[in-house]
Design a protein around this motif. Structure first.
Motif, PDB file in Angstrom:
ATOM      1  N   TYR A  72       0.826  -1.214   0.000  1.00  0.00           N
ATOM      2  CA  TYR A  72       0.000   0.000   0.000  1.00  0.00           C
ATOM      3  C   TYR A  72       0.856   1.259   0.000  1.00  0.00           C
ATOM      4  O   TYR A  72       0.529   2.249  -0.644  1.00  0.00           O
ATOM      5  CB  TYR A  72      -0.909  -0.030   1.225  1.00  0.00           C
ATOM      6  CG  TYR A  72      -1.921   1.078   1.281  1.00  0.00           C
ATOM      7  CD1 TYR A  72      -3.187   0.913   0.738  1.00  0.00           C
ATOM      8  CD2 TYR A  72      -1.615   2.301   1.885  1.00  0.00           C
ATOM      9  CE1 TYR A  72      -4.127   1.932   0.789  1.00  0.00           C
ATOM     10  CE2 TYR A  72      -2.553   3.318   1.942  1.00  0.00           C
ATOM     11  CZ  TYR A  72      -3.801   3.125   1.396  1.00  0.00           C
ATOM     12  OH  TYR A  72      -4.720   4.136   1.454  1.00  0.00           O
ATOM     13  N   ARG A 114      -2.336   0.879  -3.801  1.00  0.00           N
ATOM     14  CA  ARG A 114      -3.062   1.885  -3.007  1.00  0.00           C
ATOM     15  C   ARG A 114      -4.403   2.216  -3.664  1.00  0.00           C
ATOM     16  O   ARG A 114      -5.433   2.281  -3.003  1.00  0.00           O
ATOM     17  CB  ARG A 114      -2.185   3.141  -2.947  1.00  0.00           C
ATOM     18  CG  ARG A 114      -2.419   4.043  -1.814  1.00  0.00           C
ATOM     19  CD  ARG A 114      -1.113   4.673  -1.338  1.00  0.00           C
ATOM     20  NE  ARG A 114      -0.447   5.524  -2.309  1.00  0.00           N
ATOM     21  CZ  ARG A 114       0.850   5.425  -2.649  1.00  0.00           C
ATOM     22  NH1 ARG A 114       1.607   4.493  -2.101  1.00  0.00           N
ATOM     23  NH2 ARG A 114       1.388   6.247  -3.504  1.00  0.00           N
ATOM     24  N   ASN A 166      -7.981   1.627  -1.787  1.00  0.00           N
ATOM     25  CA  ASN A 166      -8.852   2.791  -1.539  1.00  0.00           C
ATOM     26  C   ASN A 166     -10.189   2.607  -2.250  1.00  0.00           C
ATOM     27  O   ASN A 166     -11.252   2.817  -1.652  1.00  0.00           O
ATOM     28  CB  ASN A 166      -8.192   4.076  -2.051  1.00  0.00           C
ATOM     29  CG  ASN A 166      -6.958   4.444  -1.254  1.00  0.00           C
ATOM     30  OD1 ASN A 166      -6.724   3.896  -0.182  1.00  0.00           O
ATOM     31  ND2 ASN A 166      -6.159   5.351  -1.778  1.00  0.00           N
TER      32      ASN A 166
END
Ligand SMILES: C[S@@+](CC[C@H](N)C(=O)[O-])C[C@H]1O[C@@H](n2cnc3c(N)ncnc32)[C@H](O)[C@@H]1O
Length: 457
Positions: free
Chosen positions: A175, A182, A186
């Motif tokens: 991440y 990431r 998210n």
């Protein structure tokens, strides 16, 4: 762990072991997506074998990374970028074919660790989007994601996240190092409105890995309702003395929720009316606050023979699987006994009559056991569902028959969540099985709570 069998740093290896130890107390297997040469799988397998009877699912193409889905990644980034983060280590993109290690090297490292041909390690060889959706995985206690890029992280989350048990652990190695990873995390969490706190593993001035614990339900003390208003007090005065077992804060909550629910379209129902006190409160509010729904009915369900026998086997199975770890202190952890809290239909009707509600056509009595009366009752929609059946079987039967009739935004009140273990087990099981992300509001009474309420999403 054999030297050279992992790419992860010491803190990330330590975190992997620490989370595996925590997860070994939960129901469910372990999985790693992106096992490479096997180092972290070996750590997970060692913990698993020493502490549980689980299986480890080890997934890899053994051909390195697939090509990135750049378009999808950029769309995710555009919509779901997170603004506030501690400093990340890097913002890399992966290249197809990178980090390729063969199945043979993986197997050799397992063998070097005494894990050769171990039946509890199941290898899923191939691209994640092909192997993971089809893998016969039932439940996961620990999901370790290490596929670096957007597409690999997204595919693993989509295939496996729903298999992680409530309270299970998810670790994502990349991440804080790969932009695509990431973006995938998210997007996945924000799209689902999953309110989770990601714990970053600090390494120097930044972080690479994060982990979080899956939570779907929480119980918090409630300060939302105005329980001490003159309006609420006025209703309480109208209830015949001795017609309810509930404490004053719970009677106040019943009235306050009924007033709120009067703004919604749907009937009221109480399962477990006993001598009628709380039904009378609900009926009084219903008759005086018709609002948008002038023909609202009150459904009043009871055996008028007290509690039925408990389904102890089902209750214990629910508790084992859906226990909630974190609660404010409960008042008690009682079990009920068959025949307890028996009050006759006649007493119920007399109390209604004493309150000016005798033979009221908008109060419909459902006499009998909940599992017999509730499923067939001609209830269309509920704005307020008040559960007061004390034990597991009565709470479960009422939820199963009536919860889907509660309108969005409707109110559910459970009198016994903080006093009867079985009631708690039934509510936890019902909500967690449905992945209902709800916040239960606990009604504080002294140092603990008995009742909870929540709004349907
Ligand atoms: C604690 S009392 C309810 C108290 C009441 N609401 C009050 O505040 O005074 C529980 C009631 O639930 C009823 N009950 C529990 N389980 C039931 C079931 N499975 N079917 C029918 N009635 C049930 C019992 O007969 C009893 O009247």
């Amino acid at each position: 762990m054999p030297a050279g069998s992992s790419l992860a740093s010491e803190p990330r290896l330590q975190a992997t072991v620490a989370l595996a130890l925590l997860a070994s107390k939960l129901n469910g297997d372990f999985a790693e997506t992106g096992v490479y040469s096997g180092g972290t799988s070996i750590l997970m397998a060692k913990v698993m074998i020493a502490h549980s009877r689980k299986v480890l699912w080890a997934a890899d193409s053994f051909q390195g990374l697939p090509p990135e889905d750049v378009t999808a990644e950029l769309a995710a980034r555009k919509e779901y970028s997170m603004q506030k983060l501690p400093p990340v280590k890097s913002s890399k993109e992966g290249n197809a074919g990178e980090y390729s290690s063969s199945r043979q090297v993986f197997e050799q490292n397992l063998a070097r660790s005494g894990l050769g041909n171990n039946a509890r390690i199941k290898v899923l060889q191939g691209w994640f989007n092909e192997t993971l959706p089809r893998a016969p995985i039932q439940k996961l206690a620990f999901l370790r994601l290490d596929g670096d890029i957007y597409v690999s992280t997204r595919d693993a989350l989509e295939a496996l996240y729903d298999k992680v048990v409530p309270g299970g652990y998810i670790y994502v190695d990349d991440y804080g190092s790969y932009t695509g990873c990431r973006d995938a995390v998210n997007q996945f969490l924000l799209q689902r409105h999953a309110a989770v706190q990601l714990h970053a593993i600090q390494e120097g001035n930044g972080f690479e890995a994060v982990w979080w614990q899956k939570v779907q339900m929480e119980v918090v003390y409630d300060h939302e309702l105005d329980l001490n208003s003159p309006q609420v007090a006025n209703y309480l005065q109208q209830m015949p003395a001795g017609s309810s077992l509930a404490s004053r804060p719970r009677l106040q909550t019943t009235v306050a929720l009924a007033i709120l629910a009067s703004k919604l379209n749907g009937d009221f129902a109480e399962t477990g009316v006993y001598s009628g006190g709380t039904s009378i409160l609900m009926a009084k509010v219903m008759l005086e606050h018709s609002g948008v729904y002038a023909s609202r009915l009150l459904w009043a369900a009871d055996s008028f023979q007290g509690l039925p026998p408990e389904d102890v086997t089902a209750e214990l199975a629910a508790r084992k699987e859906y226990n909630m770890q974190k609660l404010p202190p409960v008042k008690s952890s009682k079990e009920g006994n068959a025949g307890e809290y028996s009050s006759s239909r006649q007493v119920f009707e007399q109390n209604l009559a004493r309150s000016g509600l005798g033979n009221n056509a908008r109060i419909k009595v459902l006499q009998g056991w909940f599992n017999e009366t509730l499923p067939g009752a001609p209830i269309q929609k509920l704005a307020f569902l008040r559960l007061d059946g004390d034990i597991y079987v009565s709470t479960r039967d009422a939820l199963e028959a009536l919860y889907d009739k509660v309108v969005p935004g409707g109110y559910i009140y459970v009198d016994d969540y903080g006093s009867y273990t079985g009631c708690r087990d039934a509510v936890n099981q019902f909500l967690l099985q449905r992945h209902a992300a709800v916040q239960l509001h606990a009604i504080q009474e002294g140092n603990g709570f008995e009742a909870v309420w929540w709004r349907k999403e």
